[in-house]
Design an enzyme around this catalytic site. Structure first.
Site, PDB file in Angstrom:
ATOM      1  N   LYS A   5       0.821  -1.215   0.000  1.00  0.00           N
ATOM      2  CA  LYS A   5       0.000   0.000   0.000  1.00  0.00           C
ATOM      3  C   LYS A   5       0.855   1.266   0.000  1.00  0.00           C
ATOM      4  O   LYS A   5       0.372   2.335  -0.336  1.00  0.00           O
ATOM      5  CB  LYS A   5      -0.968  -0.010   1.172  1.00  0.00           C
ATOM      6  CG  LYS A   5      -2.056  -1.062   0.971  1.00  0.00           C
ATOM      7  CD  LYS A   5      -3.164  -0.952   1.993  1.00  0.00           C
ATOM      8  CE  LYS A   5      -4.266  -1.953   1.690  1.00  0.00           C
ATOM      9  NZ  LYS A   5      -3.851  -3.343   1.976  1.00  0.00           N
TER      10      LYS A   5
HETATM   11  C1  LIG Z   1      -4.488  -4.490   1.376  1.00  0.00           C
HETATM   12  C2  LIG Z   1      -3.729  -5.765   1.380  1.00  0.00           C
HETATM   13  C3  LIG Z   1      -4.095  -6.863   0.555  1.00  0.00           C
HETATM   14  C4  LIG Z   1      -5.299  -6.821  -0.345  1.00  0.00           C
HETATM   15  O1  LIG Z   1      -5.121  -5.973  -1.441  1.00  0.00           O
HETATM   16  P1  LIG Z   1      -6.359  -5.519  -2.326  1.00  0.00           P
HETATM   17  O2  LIG Z   1      -5.800  -4.564  -3.306  1.00  0.00           O
HETATM   18  O3  LIG Z   1      -7.337  -4.885  -1.383  1.00  0.00           O
HETATM   19  O4  LIG Z   1      -6.915  -6.734  -2.962  1.00  0.00           O
HETATM   20  C5  LIG Z   1      -3.304  -8.003   0.573  1.00  0.00           C
HETATM   21  N1  LIG Z   1      -2.237  -8.094   1.380  1.00  0.00           N
HETATM   22  C6  LIG Z   1      -1.857  -7.081   2.204  1.00  0.00           C
HETATM   23  C7  LIG Z   1      -0.697  -7.271   3.093  1.00  0.00           C
HETATM   24  C8  LIG Z   1      -2.585  -5.879   2.227  1.00  0.00           C
HETATM   25  O5  LIG Z   1      -2.201  -4.895   3.055  1.00  0.00           O
END
Ligand SMILES: *Cc1c(COP(=O)(O)O)cnc(C)c1O
Length: 435
Positions: free
Chosen positions: A107
């Site tokens: 993210k």
């Molecule tokens: C947010 C997140 C996900 C999921 O990602 P999406 O784009 O919402 O499908 C998977 N793994 C981690 C560690 C995350 O922080």
């Protein structure tokens, strides 16, 4: 380029408006009017480029009308300060490590790119923006880090007291500068309600310019396509079919991969890896999508019962189930299987994978068993560093894992939060007092 709403009931808007609004007036998600193709030569020679150069090329193809080259270069240089390396665990399987940013999860790419974009788009305005975010953990720290010391922006995070892990709380409360953590005496739902109530409040909007940094924001989605290209760039033999496994929750990461494919990235199949929250898997199998309440699992960032980016995937394929299943395979796994996979990957490859990546590993194995190809390349998106899930991972593999310096440093800092009740008046007073 204009950005339209997936609900098609409001008018297309400029990039700036799409970023500032976050969500379209008709409740839809913003999508780019056109998905440009990258020059064939660029993809052919992609191994010569660093992530920053790839990021600039991809971003430019969407945003050249809205942000000039110098502006875009500066956004990319400030946001993309770390790589997305591939670690090969065997000749055909690479782990695309997306945890090299400040908060150790993918993210960071989206949050940092969005932060620099907002700062750039707001540069000629004297008005300070306050980003208000409710968080149950990871999103808040990525957003806070993204906006840390960004000019003209303040961040106010709301998190539920006693309901986030110790590591997460430290990440949320030790930043200082333009970041404030409000520790709410309540649940995550209370935090979300407080934020939702604040946006339409007239007293607040008269004095404070509020914005959100929601994961559905188009400025968080687009940069997630950069590292799909960068992953491909690091493969040795590029002429074999490529399978990309994506641990999924709200499906932003997968959607960005699908966009990269439309732009010319040669991916043979995306694999949507899910945990027990498997509404997308059911959709792939039956063609019927039905939201469900979420259940708690070890891969908790994927505990989503109504994935927000499903609307974007439908939009990309015109709702055609058959076309969707041509490009996407899906598989789901429970916590027991996830733990076994962490052990397997550790024992067989001497690689420590986190619970989210472990689900990605399992889904890739299931796909390979079913389709029985022998010549291929594969990438598993490792969405977080295993140290973020220290207890789970150490218990499963039975040995200690190394904690990255940046996480250690944050654990040694002193927690600073402002305690408020779960009543709206407290939040309102805080925002008006500290404007
Ligand atoms: C947010 C997140 C996900 C999921 O990602 P999406 O784009 O919402 O499908 C998977 N793994 C981690 C560690 C995350 O922080």
């Amino acid at each position: 380029m204009k950005f339209y709403s997936t609900n098609k009931k409001s008018d297309p808007v400029s990039f700036k408006e799409a970023v500032i609004r976050g969500i379209a007036p008709d409740g839809g998600l913003f999508m780019p009017e056109k998905i440009p193709s990258l020059p064939v030569d660029f993809i052919k020679h992609i191994s010569n480029y660093e992530l920053k150069e790839i990021a600039f090329e991809v971003a430019k193809s969407f945003l050249s009308e809205d942000i000039n080259d110098a502006g875009l270069q500066s956004i990319v240089n400030k946001a993309i300060t770390f790589d997305s390396p591939v670690s090969m665990i065997d000749e055909r399987t690479g782990i695309l490590e997306l945890f090299c940013g400040p908060t150790l999860a993918f993210k960071d790419f989206g949050a940092r790119f969005m932060a620099e974009t907002v700062s750039y788009l707001n540069r000629s305005s004297k008005e300070e923006i306050t980003i208000l975010v409710a968080t149950s953990g990871d999103t808040g720290s990525a957003v806070a880090n993204g906006f840390f010391n960004v000019d003209g922006v303040k961040v106010v995070l709301l998190y539920p007291s006693g309901k986030v892990s110790e590591i997460q709380e430290k990440q949320l409360t030790t930043m200082g500068s333009n970041i404030t953590a409000l520790e709410v005496d309540g649940t995550f739902d209370d935090c979300q309600r407080l934020v939702k109530t604040a946006f339409p409040d007239k007293d607040i909007s008269g004095k404070v310019k509020l914005s959100s940094a929601n994961s559905i924001n188009i400025a968080r989605l687009l940069p997630q396509s950069f590292y799909n290209f960068r992953g491909y760039a690091q493969l040795n033999e590029k002429n074999k079919p490529l399978f990309v496994s994506v641990p999924s929750g709200n499906f932003g990461n997968l959607t960005a991969g699908l966009i990269a494919k439309r732009m010319g990235l040669p991916v043979a199949k995306f694999i949507a890896a899910v945990n027990s929250n498997d509404v997308f898997l059911k959709y792939i199998k039956t063609g019927i999508f039905k939201a469900e309440p979420s259940v708690q699992t070890l891969s908790n960032a994927m505990d989503v019962g109504n994935p927000s980016n499903f609307a974007r995937i439908m939009d990309l394929y015109g709702g055609d189930h058959q076309k969707i299943t041509t490009d996407i395979y899906s598989a789901g796994f429970n916590d027991e299987q996830t733990k076994e996979a962490i052990t397997d990957v550790y024992n067989n490859y001497n690689y420590v994978i986190d619970p989210h990546g472990a689900v990605g590993y399992l889904a890739l194995q299931q796909f390979l068993n079913e389709c029985k190809v022998s010549e291929y390349n594969s990438l598993i998106l490792e969405t977080a560093h295993p140290a973020k899930f220290l207890e789970t991972v150490e218990n499963v593999i039975g040995s200690e894992i190394e904690m990255p310096e940046r996480l250690k440093r944050c654990l040694n800092k002193e927690k600073r939060s402002v305690k408020i009740s779960n009543k709206f008046k407290d939040l309102k007073d805080y925002l008006l007092r500290n404007k």
